[in-house]
Design an enzyme around this catalytic site. Structure first.
Site, mmCIF file in Angstrom:
data_model
loop_
_atom_site.group_PDB
_atom_site.id
_atom_site.type_symbol
_atom_site.label_atom_id
_atom_site.label_comp_id
_atom_site.label_asym_id
_atom_site.label_seq_id
_atom_site.Cartn_x
_atom_site.Cartn_y
_atom_site.Cartn_z
ATOM 1 N N ASP A 58 0.850 -1.199 0.000
ATOM 2 C CA ASP A 58 0.000 0.000 0.000
ATOM 3 C C ASP A 58 0.881 1.243 0.000
ATOM 4 O O ASP A 58 1.697 1.441 0.902
ATOM 5 C CB ASP A 58 -0.886 0.014 1.255
ATOM 6 C CG ASP A 58 -1.818 1.213 1.243
ATOM 7 O OD1 ASP A 58 -2.814 1.174 0.491
ATOM 8 O OD2 ASP A 58 -1.539 2.202 1.945
ATOM 9 N N TYR A 114 2.996 9.815 -0.359
ATOM 10 C CA TYR A 114 3.976 9.246 0.581
ATOM 11 C C TYR A 114 5.411 9.494 0.100
ATOM 12 O O TYR A 114 6.354 9.317 0.871
ATOM 13 C CB TYR A 114 3.773 7.731 0.775
ATOM 14 C CG TYR A 114 2.460 7.311 1.400
ATOM 15 C CD1 TYR A 114 1.562 8.243 1.919
ATOM 16 C CD2 TYR A 114 2.109 5.968 1.491
ATOM 17 C CE1 TYR A 114 0.358 7.842 2.478
ATOM 18 C CE2 TYR A 114 0.906 5.565 2.062
ATOM 19 C CZ TYR A 114 0.033 6.510 2.543
ATOM 20 O OH TYR A 114 -1.160 6.111 3.100
ATOM 21 N N LYS A 162 -2.637 5.966 -4.514
ATOM 22 C CA LYS A 162 -3.771 6.876 -4.263
ATOM 23 C C LYS A 162 -3.577 8.227 -4.943
ATOM 24 O O LYS A 162 -2.446 8.701 -5.070
ATOM 25 C CB LYS A 162 -3.931 7.097 -2.746
ATOM 26 C CG LYS A 162 -3.920 5.807 -1.950
ATOM 27 C CD LYS A 162 -4.127 5.987 -0.464
ATOM 28 C CE LYS A 162 -3.863 4.681 0.275
ATOM 29 N NZ LYS A 162 -2.501 4.521 0.778
ATOM 30 N N HIS A 171 -7.619 9.399 -2.340
ATOM 31 C CA HIS A 171 -7.022 9.370 -0.992
ATOM 32 C C HIS A 171 -7.927 10.038 0.048
ATOM 33 O O HIS A 171 -8.045 9.579 1.169
ATOM 34 C CB HIS A 171 -5.658 10.078 -1.029
ATOM 35 C CG HIS A 171 -4.718 9.635 0.041
ATOM 36 N ND1 HIS A 171 -3.363 9.645 -0.119
ATOM 37 C CD2 HIS A 171 -4.932 9.173 1.292
ATOM 38 C CE1 HIS A 171 -2.789 9.205 0.988
ATOM 39 N NE2 HIS A 171 -3.724 8.915 1.867
HETATM 40 N N1 LIG Z 1 -5.687 6.028 3.408
HETATM 41 C C1 LIG Z 1 -5.163 6.767 4.346
HETATM 42 O O1 LIG Z 1 -5.521 7.956 4.534
HETATM 43 C C2 LIG Z 1 -4.130 6.172 5.253
HETATM 44 C C3 LIG Z 1 -3.819 6.813 6.458
HETATM 45 C C4 LIG Z 1 -2.876 6.229 7.274
HETATM 46 C C5 LIG Z 1 -2.261 5.046 6.914
HETATM 47 N N2 LIG Z 1 -2.549 4.443 5.729
HETATM 48 C C6 LIG Z 1 -1.886 3.185 5.309
HETATM 49 O O2 LIG Z 1 -1.975 2.270 6.379
HETATM 50 C C7 LIG Z 1 -0.670 1.887 6.805
HETATM 51 C C8 LIG Z 1 -0.667 1.684 8.314
HETATM 52 O O3 LIG Z 1 -0.669 2.953 8.893
HETATM 53 P P1 LIG Z 1 -0.617 3.365 10.403
HETATM 54 O O4 LIG Z 1 -0.154 4.759 10.475
HETATM 55 O O5 LIG Z 1 -1.900 3.045 10.960
HETATM 56 O O6 LIG Z 1 0.519 2.508 11.004
HETATM 57 P P2 LIG Z 1 0.454 1.162 11.743
HETATM 58 O O7 LIG Z 1 0.773 0.097 10.778
HETATM 59 O O8 LIG Z 1 -0.804 1.044 12.538
HETATM 60 O O9 LIG Z 1 1.616 1.377 12.771
HETATM 61 C C9 LIG Z 1 2.959 1.437 12.399
HETATM 62 C C10 LIG Z 1 3.792 1.469 13.691
HETATM 63 O O10 LIG Z 1 3.505 0.302 14.457
HETATM 64 C C11 LIG Z 1 4.695 -0.437 14.710
HETATM 65 N N3 LIG Z 1 4.307 -1.850 14.578
HETATM 66 C C12 LIG Z 1 4.188 -2.590 13.453
HETATM 67 N N4 LIG Z 1 3.751 -3.820 13.736
HETATM 68 C C13 LIG Z 1 3.570 -3.873 15.077
HETATM 69 C C14 LIG Z 1 3.127 -4.885 15.975
HETATM 70 N N5 LIG Z 1 2.771 -6.086 15.541
HETATM 71 N N6 LIG Z 1 3.062 -4.568 17.288
HETATM 72 C C15 LIG Z 1 3.418 -3.358 17.742
HETATM 73 N N7 LIG Z 1 3.869 -2.363 16.950
HETATM 74 C C16 LIG Z 1 3.928 -2.622 15.623
HETATM 75 C C17 LIG Z 1 5.681 0.030 13.684
HETATM 76 O O11 LIG Z 1 6.994 -0.026 14.190
HETATM 77 P P3 LIG Z 1 8.132 -0.851 13.393
HETATM 78 O O12 LIG Z 1 8.183 -0.297 12.008
HETATM 79 O O13 LIG Z 1 9.382 -0.602 14.152
HETATM 80 O O14 LIG Z 1 7.689 -2.285 13.438
HETATM 81 C C18 LIG Z 1 5.249 1.484 13.447
HETATM 82 O O15 LIG Z 1 5.828 2.315 14.441
HETATM 83 C C19 LIG Z 1 0.224 3.026 6.323
HETATM 84 O O16 LIG Z 1 1.556 2.657 6.252
HETATM 85 C C20 LIG Z 1 -0.420 3.369 5.014
HETATM 86 O O17 LIG Z 1 0.035 2.463 4.010
HETATM 87 C C21 LIG Z 1 -3.497 4.988 4.913
#
Ligand SMILES: NC(=O)c1ccc[n+]([C@@H]2O[C@H](COP(=O)([O-])OP(=O)(O)OC[C@H]3O[C@@H](n4cnc5c(N)ncnc54)[C@H](OP(=O)(O)O)[C@@H]3O)[C@@H](O)[C@H]2O)c1
Length: 319
Positions: free
Chosen positions: A47, A52, A81, A114
């Protein structure tokens, strides 16, 4: 049930891998190494987004792993997106072209709007244009024209599927009614504290697959007001995790995946990359699922404050 579904079926009949590698905030060599390892251990869904700023690195890794036979293009599912500054018809077409160029691909598998609340395109590539008061500048686009551009991109084989992100029921229904090609995916914040029941129901009725970001509680999101509970520290989640010998992160991801929603955990740490994809190999008990259901409390970590003033934002509707 001893494991969860590895794929979810889209309204085209094609499949999207349940777990995708989130890549927001990952760039350069950190991203290259994480993605390379992720492909090696079996991730097939990536994704990203034009905004980004990491499509080039993703394209490099994907191209080299297709070339050396590690993966086949047909087995990959790549989502990108269209940013809110490019919701004008022509801009939308050009944004997709730019993403394909960055990614070095002929097509993506999913192209999402997006965010439906637009920002002006100043022609300088700034994804967060500000007004004279330092506030995010907003502008309204005809979202049905944007959708027409999305449909044209399907017709030109630049994307296989089209979908939405951060959209409220009003806009989903508006697009749905007018669309020749229906949205097949809604990407939005969803986790144990924000279980998105209303949008979940709408997606089921419309045959739209929901994909959750922030399933771990948006750890990287600054909790600016400091008053939002930290999902990974939730005592119920921690108790379940220690009882079943998993981490709280694994419990949270497994919970969302068992709702038949996609998850997009971002990780640059090998052990978590592995845990996060293996989260489909087991499942929570019915009792633990019921316990987590009770945690729903409308905590939104990505609340997009700038969009709340937008004419296309509908108060009191989820997104
Ligand atoms: N459409 C949108 O508007 C939108 C918005 C936000 C995000 N997104 C997408 O969704 C993805 C996820 O976003 P998010 O911001 O919600 O991040 P997330 O995946 O919920 O969290 C990432 C963080 O969690 C840590 N982490 C990963 N696996 C873990 C686990 N099993 N246990 C504990 N900590 C863990 C990572 O550290 P480490 O890297 O050190 O493991 C990082 O600091 C983004 O990367 C993006 O592709 C889309």
């Amino acid at each position: 049930m001893t494991s969860l579904r590895k794929y979810l079926t889209l309204n085209s009949g094609r499949r999207i891998p349940t777990v995708g590698l989130g890549t927001f905030l990952m760039k350069n060599d950190v991203l290259r190494e994480a993605l390379d390892y992720a492909l090696y251990i079996g991730y097939r869904h990536i994704d990203t987004a034009l905004s980004y700023g990491n499509e080039v690195e993703i394209g490099d890794v994907v191209a080299s792993r297709i070339k050396d036979g590690t993966v086949k293009r047909a087995d990959l599912f790549i989502t990108t997106k269209i940013p809110p500054i490019y919701l004008d018809y022509q801009d939308c077409l050009q944004s997709a072209e730019k993403s394909l160029d960055n990614l070095k691909l002929k097509y993506v598998d999913m192209l999402l709007i997006h965010h439906p609340c637009g920002n002006p395109n100043r022609g300088d590539g700034n994804f967060k244009p500000l007004d004279e008061n330092g506030e995010r500048e907003i502008v309204s686009y005809d979202i049905l024209r944007t959708w027409k551009a999305m449909e044209k991109l399907v017709g030109e084989n630049q994307t296989v599927h089209i979908g939405l992100s951060n959209c409220q029921p009003t806009v989903i229904n508006k697009i749905w009614k007018a669309a020749k090609i229906k949205p097949s995916n809604l990407q939005l914040e969803c986790h144990a504290y924000l279980q998105q029941k209303e949008l979940g129901k709408l997606c089921t009725e419309r045959g739209i697959i929901m994909t959750s970001y922030g399933a771990l509680g948006a750890i990287t999101r600054p909790n600016q007001s400091g008053n939002k509970p930290v999902l990974l520290d939730d005592l119920v989640i921690k108790e379940i995790a220690s009882r079943i010998n998993r981490t709280p992160g694994e419990v949270l991801l497994n919970y969302v995946a068992q709702l038949n929603r996609g998850i997009l955990p971002k990780s640059q740490t090998k052990i978590r990359l592995k845990q996060n994809i293996e989260v489909l190999d087991w499942c929570l008990s019915k009792e633990d699922i019921k316990l987590i259901q009770t945690l729903d409390r409308n905590v939104k970590y990505f609340d997009f404050p700038w969009a709340k003033n937008h004419p296309d934002y509908v108060p009191n509707q989820p997104f």
